[in-house]
Design an enzyme around this catalytic site. Structure first.
Site, PDB file in Angstrom:
ATOM      1  N   GLU A   1      64.163  18.783  40.045  1.00  0.00           N
ATOM      2  CA  GLU A   1      63.241  19.717  40.690  1.00  0.00           C
ATOM      3  C   GLU A   1      63.713  21.157  40.532  1.00  0.00           C
ATOM      4  OE1 GLU A   1      61.809  20.985  45.133  1.00  0.00           O
ATOM      5  OE2 GLU A   1      63.354  19.476  44.832  1.00  0.00           O
TER       6      GLU A   1
ATOM      7  N   GLY B   1      65.940  22.304  38.273  1.00  0.00           N
ATOM      8  CA  GLY B   1      66.418  22.728  36.971  1.00  0.00           C
ATOM      9  C   GLY B   1      66.818  21.518  36.168  1.00  0.00           C
TER      10      GLY B   1
ATOM     11  N   ASP C   1      63.703   6.694  51.376  1.00  0.00           N
ATOM     12  CA  ASP C   1      62.976   6.600  50.100  1.00  0.00           C
ATOM     13  C   ASP C   1      63.711   5.647  49.162  1.00  0.00           C
ATOM     14  OD1 ASP C   1      60.997   7.032  48.257  1.00  0.00           O
ATOM     15  OD2 ASP C   1      61.914   8.854  47.453  1.00  0.00           O
TER      16      ASP C   1
END
Ligand code: NAG
Ligand code: NAG
Ligand code: NAG
Ligand code: NAG
Length: 957
Positions: free
Chosen positions: A677, A679, A790
């Site tokens: 996200e 880089g 998650d």
């Protein structure tokens, strides 16, 4: 030379004894003439005259010459035979028959002798004048004197002299014999010229050709024999014979030997094929032997019209081949009898059966196959069915585990008649096949014979009951549910539930004063405890029994009956009583937390900060209310030895505190391996403090200060974890730009893409091993009180050794970026397919909701990265789950694994096993390959109703 002389003497000596083989051939015989003899006389019309007479011996008329000219002066009368071919003879013998009259009363010129001569010539070139009629060139044989005399010169059969001379060595093709009369009155009745030869003969299997005898008495003709058909000889044993001058074969040396498949006849003149059923395997003159037992070489009967094949022409009698069903080992030669594998062992029986060992015994087979190298090969099978009658189909049995110990240990070659199998599983049916074998079994084309015995080991006590769960049943009652022991080790007869009131763990006196445990027994895997005291803590344990006795207790489960009537609580959550309950519980928790924090502080010397974020406060409130509703507060284990994860409000400060700053010169960033996200993500090499270089993953940040906060948040979380199944933070670079997070390098990347690549290539054991790793990591995280939120295969990384590690700890960031995540009604983002229903409804994330996600990961792993719920929409997924449907077992997934998944997907969070239980279940399954052998073979594409009879989901009103 000396030897040869000696040999010659010996031969001469032998000649006296040797009889037979003596053959002569006439070169000339006057008696054989049928008409005129046609000798040449000189003087031509002189005194030798040809006359006829009757030969008594031959009883026929013969022609001969006679002379009686003594009255003449100086008689010199010659007569000469025709040319006599010598036919290769080197020495010729001359028999002369004559009769002679005595000179008693006659003139003085009368003689009683005559001379015999011969003259050699290559051609018949003599004439009336050549050779001249005198001693030289004729060679004188002898002067012959009469010894017996006839009284009448007319009777040829009276007073006959018989004399023999030899002439030679002959050097030319032939010769003439001449007689010279010098005044005798005689009849030259016959002249016979002959020579000796050794006849063609076969002896010692060698053929010796007709051989003309040698040139003088002592000479021997050396003759090499020729081996007869189907025989040969060695050079130093070549057959040899000597032909002596008398035409006799003497002193044979050497011999020929019949080829394999042939034997000499008794005269040693022929090599004859062995009879059917006999064989001779080597060169030599031994007789054919009878075929060994169970072998034959009988020639196929040929009809006269069939041309014999080349093979049939060749002798097949040099060996005997085994009859059908009989064999020879590769080590056995043609002389060995043919044998066969033994029949099956007799009376195979088990004895000494107990719960862990079986002794098998058997007797030797009735038929040892003609050998004495009997051994046995025993195979061990474990069968799924317990009753012997049911163990009929082969599919239900599979090879015993390697844990079984055999005595003797090499079950493939047992020389004795018994076998002890130990370390067996109790109350399990085993099937032993005892094969009779011997050395010809491997070369035979029939399967070895065996007998089979089926044994069921005895019962023993069961293993511990697992997965004890408690849930509320009214205000004073608690319902308990548990799983059957992993190893039943027999038929479970009952379960015993023992519970104790352990109120006020801080009040030692009361505890020690002793509260009697209460007990109930049941046959079910559930029980209800009634009439419990509100506000009291209870510890409950369960154990199972078989006919043999009780197994160990389960781990104790503790719960508390909260002081209040749930009915009131449910009426109004904000009611003063509800609040009071919340406050009471809250105080208890805060006290516990403070105690834990102090402990933690001592151990780690870290400054523990209170949880300050809004979310965590909210979480605790939620937790309180739900637990209050359930009436039960699961108390943490008393032996608290775990660190607790801390959520730092400012991750920048946290990473400084953890002092995990890396000096950029120690880090070498290499090729790009992906994009995150913030880089790119690269592979790099990090030189560690000890000098070793290791591969690392490097996340490089680009962006502003706000991003930096989120970027480092993950590092601040990871820095607190240290576990082989959690991706390890190696350090951060914050003091220079770009900022970087350095973690361990995981060669295979994310688990879901790894599984898709390896589809169908991994074993069930490998897959479970990976799941175990994830469970271990998650168990660690939940012991740290960290809720992942998650958990999904895409957030697990796999290294080169296939070790799975939990990753992705920047919660908010992850979900914002996760393509599977979706906005919920509350506004947060959630990966619906992996998330437990209570999280979707109330955003209530707990370790139990992680267990739900773990179940989904199990499903992903067993289906090699299939998307959960396939192409159903998120909305459909949510509805399906609420209706009680669950994902079906993936293709080829062991049913026991799917059962565990379904348990993880219990609608009620409290009914799910915790991560520790999940881990232990997997661990035990791995040691029970039998349990893994029942697999799903149906390809399913839609969720099915749960397989287990889950209690009706308990949904708060
Ligand atoms: C005779 O025959 C055997 C078998 O063919 C062979 O081994 C051996 O050398 C032979 N001997 C001679 C002298 O040829
Ligand atoms: C079972 O029998 C074997 C051999 O007889 C013995 O060594 C072993 O201790 C026994 N095991 C049990 C559990 O009785
Ligand atoms: C023992 O029997 C089994 C089953 O027939 C077979 O697979 C194995 O090869 C045998 N072992 C030997 C040494 O013959
Ligand atoms: C608790 O169980 C007992 C016995 O089954 C029953 O009589 C009682 O009504 C139950 N209490 C509640 C509050 O459900």
């Amino acid at each position: 030379m000396e030897v040869k002389k000696m040999l010659c003497r010996m031969i001469v000596f032998l000649m006296i004894f040797v009889q037979g083989y003596c053959e002569s051939d006439d070169l000339y015989n006057s008696k054989a003439a049928t008409s005129d003899l046609q000798w040449i006389a000189n003087p031509a019309n002189g005194k030798w005259e040809e006359v006829s007479g009757f030969d008594v011996g031959l009883s026929k008329t013969i022609r001969y010459y006679q002379v009686c000219a003594y009255s003449n002066p100086n008689p010199n009368n010659w007569v000469r035979t025709p040319f006599i071919s010598s036919r290769g003879a080197e020495i010729a013998y001359i028999d002369v028959e004559f009769s002679m009259m005595k000179c008693d009363n006659l003139e003085s010129s009368c003689k009683e002798t005559f001379n015999l001569y011969y003259f050699e010539s290559d051609r018949d070139d003599a004439s009336s004048t050549f050779p001249p009629w005198r001693e030289n060139p004729y060679i004188k044989i002898d002067t012959i004197a009469g010894e017996r005399f006839s009284t009448s010169d007319r009777d040829v059969n009276e007073g006959i002299n018989f004399k023999t001379w030899s002439i030679g060595p002959l050097t030319k093709n032939g010769f003439y014999i001449a007689a010279q009369d010098k005044g005798a009155c005689m009849s030259l009745l016959s002249i016979r010229v002959y020579y000796f030869y050794c006849p063609r003969t076969v002896d010692a299997l060698a053929l010796f050709p007709r051989t003309v005898a040698g040139k003088d008495v002592a000479s021997l003709e050396e003759v090499d024999g020729e081996c007869v058909k189907n025989s040969n000889s060695s050079d130093f044993q070549a057959p040899r014979y000597y032909c002596n001058s008398n035409g006799q074969w003497i002193v044979r040396t050497g011999a020929c030997h019949c080829k394999p498949g042939y034997q000499a006849n008794h005269l040693m003149t022929k090599c004859e094929e062995c009879d059917s059923g006999h064989y001779k395997s080597s060169h030599g003159n031994q007789l054919c032997s009878q075929c060994p037992a169970h072998s034959t070489n009988a020639r196929k009967k040929m009809t006269t019209t069939d041309e014999p094949s080349k093979e049939e022409m060749d002798s097949v009698f040099n060996h005997c081949f085994c009859e059908a069903g009989y064999y020879r080992t590769p080590d056995e030669d043609v002389h060995a009898p043919c044998t066969k594998p033994p029949s099956k062992p007799v009376a195979v029986r088990p004895y000494g059966v107990n719960s862990s060992s079986v002794t098998l015994g058997w007797s030797n087979p009735n038929d040892d196959g003609g050998r004495n190298d009997l051994y046995f090969n025993v195979t061990c099978l474990q069968c799924l069915r317990l009753s012997e009658r049911e163990v009929s189909s082969k599919a239900d049995c599979f090879p015993c585990s390697n844990d079984v110990i055999f005595q003797p240990s090499n079950t493939k070659r047992i020389l004795g008649n018994h076998l002890v199998a130990s370390n067996l599983t109790p109350f399990t049916t085993y099937r032993f096949k005892v094969y009779s074998m011997n050395q010809v079994t491997p070369v035979s084309d029939v399967a070895p014979e065996y007998d089979v015995v089926t044994v069921t080991t005895e019962e023993t006590v069961p293993s511990a009951v697992v997965n004890v769960q408690s849930y509320a049943l009214g205000s004073k009652n608690v319902s308990l549910k548990w799983s059957i022991p992993l190893y039943e080790n027999g038929a479970i007869t009952k379960y015993q539930v023992v519970w104790t009131d352990i109120t006020s763990p801080f009040n030692k006196d009361e505890k020690e004063s002793g509260k009697l445990p209460m007990m109930l027994e049941t046959k079910d895997i559930s029980a209800s405890l009634t009439d419990l005291k509100p506000g009291h803590d209870y510890s409950v344990r369960v154990r199972a029994a078989t006919s043999v006795g009780f197994g160990p207790y389960s781990r104790p489960v503790t719960f508390r009956i909260v002081h209040s009537d749930p009915a009131d609580l449910q009426k109004k959550e904000s009611a003063p009583v509800g609040l009071m309950v919340g406050v009471v519980v809250g105080i208890v928790l805060i006290v516990a937390a403070v105690a834990g924090l102090l402990y933690f502080y001592n151990r780690r010397k870290w400054v523990e900060r209170e949880r300050m974020s809004e979310e965590s406060t909210l979480d605790e409130k939620e937790k309180l209310s739900v637990e209050a509703t359930n009436l039960i507060v699961s108390l943490p284990p008393t032996d608290r030895d775990h660190r607790i994860y801390v959520d730092y409000p400012d991750p920048r400060k946290a990473v400084r505190e953890f002092s995990c700053e890396i000096i950029p010169s120690c880090l070498k960033v290499e090729n790009n391996i992906g994009h995150g996200e913030f880089g790119e993500v690269c592979r790099g090499k990090l030189r560690e403090k000890n000098g070793a270089e290791i591969y690392v993953a490097v996340k490089r940040m680009k962006g502003g200060v706000k991003d930096q906060f989120s970027f480092l948040q993950e590092a601040s979380i990871m820095a607190q974890f240290s576990h082989p199944n959690v991706v390890q933070l190696k350090g951060v670079v914050t003091k220079s730009s770009p900022q970087m997070i350095v973690t361990e390098y995981m060669e295979h990347g994310s688990l879901d893409s790894f599984l898709k690549k390896k589809k169908g290539q991994l074993t069930v054991i490998q897959l479970i091993e990976m799941l175990k790793g994830i469970a271990k990591g998650m168990r660690y995280l939940s012991s740290m009180k960290y809720v992942h939120r998650d958990l999904a295969a895409r957030n697990i990384l796999v290294n080169s050794e296939l070790v799975c590690k939990v990753s992705d700890f920047g919660l908010s960031r992850t979900l914002e970026n996760d393509p599977h995540a979706t906005y919920t009604t509350q506004g947060g983002k959630i990966a619906i397919r992996w998330t437990a229903p209570e999280c979707i409804r109330f955003r209530k994330f707990t370790s139990s909701s992680d267990v739900w996600s773990y179940g989904i990961v199990m499903w992903e792993v067993m289906s090699y990265g299939e998307k959960p719920y396939w192409d159903m929409t998120n909305q459909q997924v949510v509805e399906t789950i609420e209706q009680g449907y669950r994902l079906p077992a993936p293709y080829e997934c062991p049913m026991c694994l799917h059962r565990l998944m379904v348990e993880c997907w219990a609608f009620n969070a409290t009914q799910r096993p915790n991560m520790d239980a999940v881990y232990h279940r997997l661990d035990e399954l791995m040691r029970q390959p039998a349990a893994l052998s029942k697999v799903n073979l149906q390809v399913a594409t839609t969720p099915t109703t749960p397989m287990t009879d889950d209690p009706k989901p308990f949904v708060p009103a």
